[in-house]
Every structure is written in structure tokens, then in C-alpha cells.
Design a protein around this motif. Structure first.
Motif, PDB file in Angstrom:
ATOM      1  N   THR A  51       0.854  -1.187   0.000  1.00 51.06           N
ATOM      2  CA  THR A  51       0.000   0.000   0.000  1.00 51.06           C
ATOM      3  C   THR A  51       0.895   1.244   0.000  1.00 51.06           C
ATOM      4  O   THR A  51       2.094   1.157   0.306  1.00 51.06           O
ATOM      5  N   ILE A  52       0.312   2.397  -0.320  1.00 45.42           N
ATOM      6  CA  ILE A  52       1.102   3.644  -0.332  1.00 45.42           C
ATOM      7  C   ILE A  52       1.713   3.925   1.061  1.00 45.42           C
ATOM      8  O   ILE A  52       2.915   4.206   1.142  1.00 45.42           O
ATOM      9  N   PRO A  53       0.929   3.829   2.155  1.00 42.67           N
ATOM     10  CA  PRO A  53       1.553   4.065   3.470  1.00 42.67           C
ATOM     11  C   PRO A  53       2.707   3.108   3.760  1.00 42.67           C
ATOM     12  O   PRO A  53       3.742   3.513   4.287  1.00 42.67           O
ATOM     13  N   GLU A  54       2.535   1.841   3.359  1.00 37.81           N
ATOM     14  CA  GLU A  54       3.634   0.878   3.562  1.00 37.81           C
ATOM     15  C   GLU A  54       4.854   1.281   2.747  1.00 37.81           C
ATOM     16  O   GLU A  54       5.988   1.211   3.220  1.00 37.81           O
ATOM     17  N   TYR A  55       4.594   1.734   1.528  1.00 36.92           N
ATOM     18  CA  TYR A  55       5.720   2.123   0.671  1.00 36.92           C
ATOM     19  C   TYR A  55       6.484   3.298   1.292  1.00 36.92           C
ATOM     20  O   TYR A  55       7.710   3.299   1.353  1.00 36.92           O
ATOM     21  N   PHE A  56       5.722   4.291   1.772  1.00 34.17           N
ATOM     22  CA  PHE A  56       6.354   5.466   2.403  1.00 34.17           C
ATOM     23  C   PHE A  56       7.178   5.036   3.617  1.00 34.17           C
ATOM     24  O   PHE A  56       8.279   5.532   3.846  1.00 34.17           O
ATOM     25  N   GLU A  57       6.616   4.131   4.387  1.00 34.29           N
ATOM     26  CA  GLU A  57       7.298   3.696   5.610  1.00 34.29           C
ATOM     27  C   GLU A  57       8.606   2.980   5.277  1.00 34.29           C
ATOM     28  O   GLU A  57       9.631   3.208   5.911  1.00 34.29           O
ATOM     29  N   ARG A  58       8.578   2.151   4.265  1.00 33.29           N
ATOM     30  CA  ARG A  58       9.771   1.353   3.939  1.00 33.29           C
ATOM     31  C   ARG A  58      10.815   2.129   3.155  1.00 33.29           C
ATOM     32  O   ARG A  58      12.007   1.954   3.347  1.00 33.29           O
ATOM     33  N   HIS A  59      10.359   2.967   2.219  1.00 24.33           N
ATOM     34  CA  HIS A  59      11.326   3.565   1.284  1.00 24.33           C
ATOM     35  C   HIS A  59      11.373   5.087   1.324  1.00 24.33           C
ATOM     36  O   HIS A  59      12.285   5.691   0.761  1.00 24.33           O
TER      37      HIS A  59
END
Ligand code: S3P
Length: 186
Positions: free
Chosen positions: A45-53
Motif C-alpha cells: 500500500t502507499i503508506p507501507e511504501y512510504f514507511e519502507r522507502h
């Protein structure tokens, strides 16, 4: 000339996805939501992407995938709210692209992102003071959104109503006139 594709820009909660879907339906065109495309491509998801990268990596993907969709005709493309902050995005759009700024007031953004899926899907508004963050980001981005050929108000309006207004402008050719004036073409 009737536009070959439409690119919707505007702040989070301005309705880019819903208006895009509605507009594409009316036109019988394909609808592409860039955030959704990134989620499918990256498998998160977008929030997961922001958190990881982080945001910088997200912007790089946004810029990278945009031409894959803007090359096609008969397509309505809903961008993410920060798409305009990538340098050179407007300039790289093929001719025949109508760019539309969906305007929304800060209070309306707060209202829209506080109900339903809302804040949890907007990592940039997940901090302690989303209202202040909205005002700050909007002030920085409004000049960028304003580079679109057409601006449409969305406050207290349904996606259907907004899509209808865009359609009317497409048919009337007003978008082209405005663009020609802006770019100095007589
Ligand atoms: C962002 C807006 C989001 C999404 C990401 C970053 C932004 O899209 O791309 O969370 O920087 O404003 P929506 O405008 O569709 O919420």
C-alpha cells in the motif's frame, strides 16, 4: 480539437480518483490511478511504501511510471497529490493532454480525509497536526497545481458534477483557448 487524454492534479482529498473514474465512464475512456498502479507494481500500500522507502523513492516511481500511461490516447489519469512536485512533469506531457486542477479548500480536505479510509491512507497527513500540514503543503503546491490548463472547484460538489463541468469544457474547447493564451499563441 478534442483532448486525447486528461490528467487530473490537485491536493489529497480533492477527488482526483473519483472524478477521474466518473469522467472516464462518461467519455468511454480508460481510467488510470497512478497511486493504484504503484501499489500494484510494488505489491504494497502507499503508506507501507512510504514507511519502507520514504517520499523521495515514491516520487521517483511516480515520475518513472507516468509516461507509461500518458503515451496512450483516450485515457483519464488521476495523479497523486504530490505528483506536481516532481520536476518537469507538466512539460513532459504529450500534446493533446488536458491538465485539470481540482480545487479544494483546506477545511474540506480535513473533512474528507477524516472520514472513511482517510488519514490512514495519507502518510503525509498522519502526524499530530494534519490541519496545519494541509495548510503548509497546500501553500507550497498551489502554484504548481495552477499550472494546469483548467481549474475546477470541488467543494460541496459531487464527482459527477465536477466531471460534467470538465466534459463541458472539453467539448467547448475552452481548455485549448486558455492554454494558447498562457503559452503566448495568438
Ligand atoms: C500524496 C498524495 C497521495 C499519495 C501519497 C502522497 C501527496 O495521493 O500519492 O500519499 O504527496 O500529496 P492522493 O492525492 O490521491 O491522496
Amino acid at each position: 480539437m478534442f483532448p486525447e487524454r486528461v490528467v487530473l492534479v490537485g491536493f489529497m482529498g480533492s477527488g482526483k480518483t473519483r472524478v477521474g473514474r466518473e469522467l472516464a465512464n462518461r467519455l468511454g475512456w480508460r481510467h488510470v490511478d497512478l497511486d493504484r498502479e504503484i501499489e500494484v507494481r510494488e505489491g504494497v500500500t502507499i503508506p507501507e511504501y512510504f514507511e519502507r522507502h520514504g517520499e523521495t523513492a515514491f516520487r521517483a516511481i511516480e515520475a518513472e511510471i507516468t509516461p507509461l500511461f500518458t503515451a496512450a490516447s483516450h485515457t483519464v489519469i488521476s495523479t497523486g497529490g504530490g505528483w506536481v512536485t516532481n520536476p518537469g512533469m507538466f512539460e513532459a506531457l504529450p500534446s493533446g493532454t488536458l491538465t485539470v486542477f481540482l480545487r479544494v479548500a483546506p477545511e474540506e480536505v480535513l473533512r474528507r480525509v477524516s472520514v472513511g479510509p482517510g488519514r490512514s491512507t495519507r502518510p503525509l497527513l498522519a502526524g499530530p497536526d494534519p490541519a496545519a500540514k494541509i495548510v503548509e503543503l497546500m501553500a507550497a503546491r498551489d502554484p504548481l497545481y495552477s499550472r494546469a490548463m483548467l481549474a475546477v472547484e470541488t467543494d460541496r460538489r459531487s464527482p459527477r458534477d465536477v466531471a460534467e463541468e470538465i466534459c463541458r469544457n472539453m467539448q467547448g474547447g475552452e481548455w485549448q483557448t486558455k492554454h494558447d493564451v498562457d503559452s503566448g499563441i495568438e
